[in-house]
Design an enzyme around this catalytic site. Structure first.
Site, short mmCIF file in Angstrom:
data_model
loop_
_atom_site.label_atom_id
_atom_site.label_comp_id
_atom_site.label_asym_id
_atom_site.label_seq_id
_atom_site.Cartn_x
_atom_site.Cartn_y
_atom_site.Cartn_z
N ASP A 22 5.51 12.67 -8.61
CA ASP A 22 5.42 11.68 -7.52
C ASP A 22 5.61 10.32 -8.18
O ASP A 22 5.63 10.19 -9.41
CB ASP A 22 4.02 11.78 -6.87
N SER A 23 5.74 9.29 -7.32
CA SER A 23 5.81 7.93 -7.85
C SER A 23 4.50 7.53 -8.52
O SER A 23 4.46 6.58 -9.30
CB SER A 23 6.06 6.95 -6.71
N CYS A 85 6.55 13.91 -3.29
CA CYS A 85 6.72 12.54 -2.82
C CYS A 85 7.72 12.55 -1.66
O CYS A 85 8.89 12.88 -1.88
CB CYS A 85 7.25 11.67 -3.96
N GLU A 163 -3.44 4.06 -5.56
CA GLU A 163 -3.17 3.97 -7.01
C GLU A 163 -4.36 3.34 -7.73
O GLU A 163 -4.64 3.66 -8.88
CB GLU A 163 -1.91 3.13 -7.26
N CYS A 195 3.16 10.60 3.66
CA CYS A 195 3.20 10.12 2.26
C CYS A 195 2.07 10.83 1.55
O CYS A 195 0.95 10.93 2.09
CB CYS A 195 2.98 8.60 2.23
N HIS A 197 0.18 10.12 -0.78
CA HIS A 197 -1.02 9.34 -1.11
C HIS A 197 -2.06 9.39 0.02
O HIS A 197 -3.25 9.25 -0.22
CB HIS A 197 -0.66 7.87 -1.37
#
Ligand code: DGL
Length: 276
Positions: A22-23, A85, A163, A195, A197
């Site tokens: 993932d990012s 992602c 994050e 997403c 996240h």
């Protein structure tokens, strides 16, 4: 494209593992589902945090990063790649599939199941700016949205909160209200967490949306598809002990370590990934 570097110390550990990326740390919500479905598999997770968030970058940059991380995992000997992602999937999954012979399983916003579930006829999709603007999501809306209303909501700033492992602050809650309230005002009774996240904000999203609203996260469906693909090509692990889970990042070690410990578990150890 970055030239993949092969590290002799880590290459043998990747052989036959499943690569997941993932990012940043959001893909841990997918890794969690894979771990639950396939406890005997060795897993290698890459957080491309040095280049996050993908959702505010150009298509060219997202494609370049997806190919760089995907190729690096392939060169280390993984047997399958999971794109954890949505942004990388909708922009670059096709390019990665063209570049590798490995199975590539990729998450995408759960618009189809949401359309089947909604009673009000209105589905809200929470996702990054790039995902919301992508041709791939426009196609999903066209395919499944003929009889229903699908409202796409970009959520800039949410990825950064996760994050930082900042899941419950007033700032995070304020952003959630800003993004979720307009969807509820338009009658949405089903929200797609588009997403990876966002599942880490699930409790707060549910609180803001209310108990009557259904939240959809396709992580378990991704794990099932990965299981099916590995089973079909006879490459499921035969080891009886628990698989290893290894974490790598291209970004700030301290921040990623902190977030991975909060979101995965206190004993997780993050390593620097030798790829710019
Ligand atoms: N977890 C990524 C996704 O599913 C976030 C992308 C980003 O870095 O903006 O879209």
């Amino acid at each position: 494209m970055s030239k993949p570097l092969v590290s002799p110390q880590i290459a043998p550990q990747f052989q036959g593992a499943i690569g997941v990326f993932d990012s940043g740390v959001g893909g841990l919500s997918v890794l969690r589902a894979i771990r639950a479905a396939l406890p005997h598999e060795n897993l290698v997770y890459v957080a491309d945090s040095g280049h996050a968030p993908y959702g505010d970058q150009t298509d060219a940059h997202i494609t370049q990063r997806t190919l760089a991380v995907g190729n690096w995992l392939a060169e280390q000997g993984v047997k399958a790649i999971t794109i954890a992602c949505n942004t990388a999937t909708v922009v670059a999954a096709k390019s990665l599939r063209e570049q590798t012979h490995l199975p590539v399983v990729a998450i995408e916003p759960a618009i189809k199941p949401a359309v089947a579930l909604t009673r009000s006829g209105v589905v809200g999709v929470l996702a990054t700016s790039q995902t919301v603007q992508s041709a791939a999501v426009a196609r999903l809306v066209e395919l499944y949205g003929a009889e229903k209303r699908i409202v796409l909501q970009a959520c800039p700033g949410l990825v950064e909160q996760v994050e930082r492992a900042d899941l419950h602050s007033a700032e995070t809650e304020g952003l959630l209200r800003q993004f979720v309230t307009p969807l509820l005002a338009q009658g949405a009774d089903t929200l797609v967490l588009g997403c990876t996240h966002y599942p880490f904000l699930r409790d707060s999203i549910q609180r803001v949306a209310g108990e009557g609203v259904t939240l959809l996260d396709p992580a378990e469906a991704v794990a099932r598809e990965l299981t099916r693909r590995l089973s079909n090509n006879g490459s499921l692990s035969t080891q009886t002990e628990s698989g290893r889970v290894q974490f790598y990042t291209t970004g700030d070690m301290a921040q990623t370590q902190h977030a991975v410990m909060r979101l995965w578990g206190a004993t997780a150890k993050v390593h620097a990934m030798p790829l710019d």
